[in-house]
Design a protein around this motif. Sequence first.
Motif, PDB file in Angstrom:
ATOM      1  N   ARG A  19       1.068  -1.063  -0.064  1.00  0.00           N
ATOM      2  CA  ARG A  19      -0.161   0.046   0.235  1.00  0.00           C
ATOM      3  C   ARG A  19       0.949   1.172   0.082  1.00  0.00           C
ATOM      4  O   ARG A  19       1.629   1.388   1.009  1.00  0.00           O
ATOM      5  N   LEU A  20       0.660   2.188  -0.955  1.00  0.00           N
ATOM      6  CA  LEU A  20       1.526   3.278  -1.043  1.00  0.00           C
ATOM      7  C   LEU A  20       0.592   4.493  -0.665  1.00  0.00           C
ATOM      8  O   LEU A  20      -0.734   4.450  -0.602  1.00  0.00           O
ATOM      9  N   SER A  21       1.355   5.335   0.009  1.00  0.00           N
ATOM     10  CA  SER A  21       0.875   6.426   0.544  1.00  0.00           C
ATOM     11  C   SER A  21       1.312   7.666   0.036  1.00  0.00           C
ATOM     12  O   SER A  21       2.606   7.629  -0.254  1.00  0.00           O
ATOM     13  N   CYS A  22       0.688   8.826  -0.116  1.00  0.00           N
ATOM     14  CA  CYS A  22       1.337  10.172  -0.667  1.00  0.00           C
ATOM     15  C   CYS A  22       0.342  11.272   0.164  1.00  0.00           C
ATOM     16  O   CYS A  22      -0.587  11.405   0.370  1.00  0.00           O
ATOM     17  N   ILE A  69      -6.975   2.714  -6.106  1.00  0.00           N
ATOM     18  CA  ILE A  69      -6.623   4.127  -5.782  1.00  0.00           C
ATOM     19  C   ILE A  69      -7.778   4.971  -4.792  1.00  0.00           C
ATOM     20  O   ILE A  69      -8.891   4.434  -5.160  1.00  0.00           O
ATOM     21  N   SER A  70      -7.324   5.449  -3.743  1.00  0.00           N
ATOM     22  CA  SER A  70      -8.357   6.280  -3.081  1.00  0.00           C
ATOM     23  C   SER A  70      -7.584   7.473  -2.468  1.00  0.00           C
ATOM     24  O   SER A  70      -6.498   7.603  -2.340  1.00  0.00           O
ATOM     25  N   ARG A  71      -8.651   8.217  -1.843  1.00  0.00           N
ATOM     26  CA  ARG A  71      -8.104   9.722  -1.407  1.00  0.00           C
ATOM     27  C   ARG A  71      -8.510   9.608   0.263  1.00  0.00           C
ATOM     28  O   ARG A  71      -9.483   9.125   0.615  1.00  0.00           O
ATOM     29  N   LEU A  80      -2.558   4.123  -2.853  1.00  0.00           N
ATOM     30  CA  LEU A  80      -2.621   3.012  -3.863  1.00  0.00           C
ATOM     31  C   LEU A  80      -2.380   1.776  -3.232  1.00  0.00           C
ATOM     32  O   LEU A  80      -1.487   1.340  -2.787  1.00  0.00           O
ATOM     33  N   GLN A  81      -3.528   0.853  -3.106  1.00  0.00           N
ATOM     34  CA  GLN A  81      -3.516  -0.416  -2.682  1.00  0.00           C
ATOM     35  C   GLN A  81      -3.339  -1.346  -3.797  1.00  0.00           C
ATOM     36  O   GLN A  81      -3.935  -1.481  -4.806  1.00  0.00           O
ATOM     37  N   MET A  82      -2.183  -2.092  -3.735  1.00  0.00           N
ATOM     38  CA  MET A  82      -1.742  -3.134  -4.763  1.00  0.00           C
ATOM     39  C   MET A  82      -1.790  -4.574  -4.357  1.00  0.00           C
ATOM     40  O   MET A  82      -1.077  -4.966  -3.594  1.00  0.00           O
TER      41      MET A  82
END
Length: 116
Positions: A19-22, A69-71, A80-82
């Motif tokens: 899971r990516l975060s930004c 993808i979610s906000r 971004l859940q991969m």
Amino acid sequence: QVQLVESGGGLVQAGGSLRLSCAPSGSGFSSNVMGWYRQAPGKQRELVATITRSGSTNYADSVKGRFTISRGDAKNTVYLQMNSLKPEDTAVFYCYARNFYTGDYWGQGTQVTVSS
């Protein structure tokens, strides 16, 4: 100057998840569109997924059904859940944000490596 800060990359086996975060480094930043791009060695940067402020999403065909993808509630964070990762997903993933008045913003990138 606003900076986008990514986190969550790493090494995972094929079939695994990350899971990516930004999030922006400062306060007061707002965006109309946020998303993720990736660049594999020797290849051009390509779109992975985008999400608008209203929640409309767009995905590359290669990740449909596997990535989500979610906000965040504050609308200035993006995730971004991969799932079901494949070796061909190996790339540097870049966070992206667009403000219709001030332009485009990019993060420094986070490495995702999927081993077979």
